[in-house]
Write a protein that holds these residues in place. Structure first.
Motif, PDB file in Angstrom:
ATOM      1  N   PRO A   1       0.828  -1.215   0.000  1.00 55.11           N
ATOM      2  CA  PRO A   1       0.000   0.000   0.000  1.00 55.11           C
ATOM      3  C   PRO A   1       0.857   1.258   0.000  1.00 55.11           C
ATOM      4  N   PRO A   2       0.248   2.417  -0.240  1.00 59.62           N
ATOM      5  CA  PRO A   2       1.011   3.667  -0.261  1.00 59.62           C
ATOM      6  C   PRO A   2       1.695   3.941   1.083  1.00 59.62           C
ATOM      7  N   GLY A   3       2.820   4.637   1.010  1.00 61.36           N
ATOM      8  CA  GLY A   3       3.483   5.088   2.232  1.00 61.36           C
ATOM      9  C   GLY A   3       4.216   4.025   2.995  1.00 61.36           C
ATOM     10  N   THR A   4       4.573   2.912   2.351  1.00 60.46           N
ATOM     11  CA  THR A   4       5.277   1.841   3.059  1.00 60.46           C
ATOM     12  C   THR A   4       6.755   1.796   2.716  1.00 60.46           C
ATOM     13  N   GLY A   5       7.218   2.713   1.865  1.00 58.69           N
ATOM     14  CA  GLY A   5       8.654   2.823   1.615  1.00 58.69           C
ATOM     15  C   GLY A   5       9.159   2.075   0.397  1.00 58.69           C
TER      16      GLY A   5
ATOM     17  N   ALA B   1       7.642  -1.007  -8.476  1.00 53.98           N
ATOM     18  CA  ALA B   1       6.828  -0.727  -7.295  1.00 53.98           C
ATOM     19  C   ALA B   1       5.380  -0.648  -7.736  1.00 53.98           C
ATOM     20  N   THR B   2       4.506  -1.271  -6.975  1.00 52.25           N
ATOM     21  CA  THR B   2       3.096  -1.263  -7.341  1.00 52.25           C
ATOM     22  C   THR B   2       2.218  -1.399  -6.104  1.00 52.25           C
ATOM     23  N   THR B   3       1.056  -0.764  -6.168  1.00 56.87           N
ATOM     24  CA  THR B   3       0.045  -0.942  -5.128  1.00 56.87           C
ATOM     25  C   THR B   3      -0.982  -1.987  -5.551  1.00 56.87           C
ATOM     26  N   GLU B   4      -0.862  -2.480  -6.783  1.00 50.77           N
ATOM     27  CA  GLU B   4      -1.823  -3.449  -7.317  1.00 50.77           C
ATOM     28  C   GLU B   4      -1.222  -4.850  -7.312  1.00 50.77           C
ATOM     29  N   ASN B   5      -2.088  -5.844  -7.335  1.00 53.21           N
ATOM     30  CA  ASN B   5      -1.644  -7.229  -7.319  1.00 53.21           C
ATOM     31  C   ASN B   5      -0.853  -7.543  -8.581  1.00 53.21           C
TER      32      ASN B   5
ATOM     33  N   GLY C   1       3.150   5.782   6.213  1.00 52.59           N
ATOM     34  CA  GLY C   1       4.166   6.608   6.861  1.00 52.59           C
ATOM     35  C   GLY C   1       4.267   7.999   6.269  1.00 52.59           C
ATOM     36  N   ARG C   2       4.154   8.114   4.954  1.00 50.84           N
ATOM     37  CA  ARG C   2       4.232   9.433   4.328  1.00 50.84           C
ATOM     38  C   ARG C   2       3.074  10.315   4.780  1.00 50.84           C
ATOM     39  N   LYS C   3       1.896   9.734   4.896  1.00 52.11           N
ATOM     40  CA  LYS C   3       0.734  10.495   5.359  1.00 52.11           C
ATOM     41  C   LYS C   3       0.967  11.017   6.770  1.00 52.11           C
ATOM     42  N   LEU C   4       1.540  10.188   7.634  1.00 50.14           N
ATOM     43  CA  LEU C   4       1.805  10.614   9.017  1.00 50.14           C
ATOM     44  C   LEU C   4       2.735  11.818   9.033  1.00 50.14           C
TER      45      LEU C   4
END
Length: 457
Positions: free
Chosen positions: A77-81, A159-163, A220-223
């Motif tokens: 997911p987004p923001g995981t590095g 890098a991908t957020t999709e399967n 993490g980026r959102k935080l």
């Protein structure tokens, strides 16, 4: 993306750092980068929240320490590095790093990157080609760098957020190893909040760090973005929960209406319903609504569930779901969502049976795999004299004219094609009303056996 842009992406880290600073009126250089950029880890050991990949004995960490670099895809997911980890992998293995965004780049950019990688290779240095949002590349674009991955000109990191199973070219997927990055846990997010506060010279109480972690929802980026914005409300270098609350505003949950998170949550709802866990089912229902799922879609899934997992154990379930969907259509949101919640709780609470679902699937398989047998003459309709003369409907037994202990029933009659032996597809479960249905059908089978025995005798 222009070649000048690409050259910027492959510049050294020192050059990139210099480009990120600007001078103030006194000539002092100011760091104008966003907080999330300033806190990017500079070594793999500084990465937090991905211990399952980067722990001492984990596969990725062992491969990197052995300098066994290979093509890989980071899925999470987004923001995981994902982007940060790709850079760190390249640095750790002393490789040149070229980054492209699949949103902006095309085949021309890929070819330019490969050309630079060939130059690097001639100079004795490997190149990591990083493709952000690799799932957005079409098949032709993915095919463009496939040969260069194959021959070792570049080592691909996508890098991908999709399967990746659905979104990445199978040929490319077979040449890369997929690593799953997890959403950051509560402890990792609170540690990140502390690091961010230190960088901003802020004092941060534990309850504020907890609020930030809850709001970030694994990102993490959102935080860090929220913390940086909230810092402007702090007084005397201290950020309290009231100030953070004003900065947070409405908490937008992480929810992908068309991706894996969507299907994971609908799966969780379905399984909670099937498992007769009304409280858990209600929780997942509310999670989906809170995340922006279309209540109409959820309603359709509930209607399907009523037939698939309850069936004749409680036929009222189907009617109640249809009524709930109709109610939502009339009232809209949020009033109509209560009717859907009522249906969720009812479906989770009543007896379950998948006998209708299994019987239907078995019957469909038999029909698809078997011949198209003709309808037996005795159960054909005979609306004309000619059809009667041809034997249509001859010797048909009208069930209402035959009284048995079970009421109107033509014991021993066959309704299958003459060429097909009788089969059983429907096996009622001993659940709710279907238990009584099972008992009656068993009594009818007994009558059939007796009738056929008399006929044979």
């Amino acid at each position: 993306m222009s070649w000048n842009c690409l050259q910027t992406l492959i510049s050294s880290e020192d050059d990139q750092t210099q480009l990120s600073f600007a001078g103030d009126a006194t000539g002092t250089r100011l760091d104008t980068r966003p907080l999330a950029e300033r806190l990017r880890p500079t070594t793999i050991d500084e990465v937090i929240g991905q211990e399952r990949l980067l722990g001492a004995d984990q596969p990725l960490r062992r491969a990197l320490d052995a300098n066994a670099l290979h093509s890989m895809i980071f899925w999470g997911p987004p923001g995981t590095g994902k982007t940060t980890l790709a850079r760190l992998v390249a640095n750790h293995c002393e490789c040149a790093f070229i980054a492209l965004s699949a949103v902006l780049a095309g085949v021309k950019d890929v070819r330019a990157a490969v050309a630079q990688a060939e130059v690097n290779l001639q100079a004795g240095r490997r190149t990591v080609l990083f493709i952000d949002e690799v799932h957005r590349f079409n098949k032709a674009q993915q095919d463009a760098f496939l040969p260069h991955v194959e021959n070792g000109t570049v080592t691909l990191i996508g890098a991908t957020t999709e399967n990746p199973s659905f979104e990445v070219n199978a040929a490319l997927l077979s040449r890369a190893r997929v690593y799953v990055l997890q959403a950051l846990g509560n402890a990792a997010l609170k540690l990140l909040a502390k690091r961010g506060a230190a960088a901003l010279n802020l004092a941060l109480d534990d309850d504020v760090a907890e609020m930030l972690a809850a709001h970030a929802d694994g990102d993490g980026r959102k935080l860090l973005n929220v913390l940086e914005g909230a810092a402007q409300l702090a007084r005397d270098g201290h950020l309290d929960s009231a100030q953070l609350g004003r900065a947070l505003g409405e908490n937008l949950r992480r929810f992908d209406k068309g991706g894996d998170v969507f299907y994971e949550q609908i799966s969780a709802l379905h399984k909670a319903l099937r498992g007769s866990a009304p409280d858990a089912a209600l929780y997942w229902f509310c999670r989906m609504l809170d995340g922006g799922a279309d209540p109409r879609y959820v309603g359709r899934r509930l209607v399907r569930f009523a037939s698939e997992d309850i069936g004749n154990a409680d036929p009222r379930a189907l009617s109640l779901c249809l009524d709930a969907v109709t109610t939502f259509e009339r009232l809209g949101s949020p009033e109509g969502e209560l009717a859907l919640a009522q249906a969720v709780l009812y479906l989770a609470s009543v007896p379950k049976s998948n006998a209708v679902y299994e019987g239907f699937n078995q019957a469909m398989q038999t029909v698809r795999e078997g011949p198209s047998y003709p309808v037996p003459m005795h159960i054909r309709n005979a609306p004309t004299g000619l059809m009667k003369d041809l034997g249509y409907g001859e010797n048909y037994r009208y069930a209402h004219s035959e009284e048995t202990a079970e009421g109107a029933y033509a014991a021993g009659e066959n309704y299958f094609p003459d060429e097909m032996p009788p089969a059983q597809f429907y096996f009622p479960k001993n659940a709710g009303l279907e238990g009584k249905i099972a008992e009656r059908l068993q009594r009818l089978r007994t009558l059939d056996a007796q009738a056929r025995g008399d006929e044979n005798g």
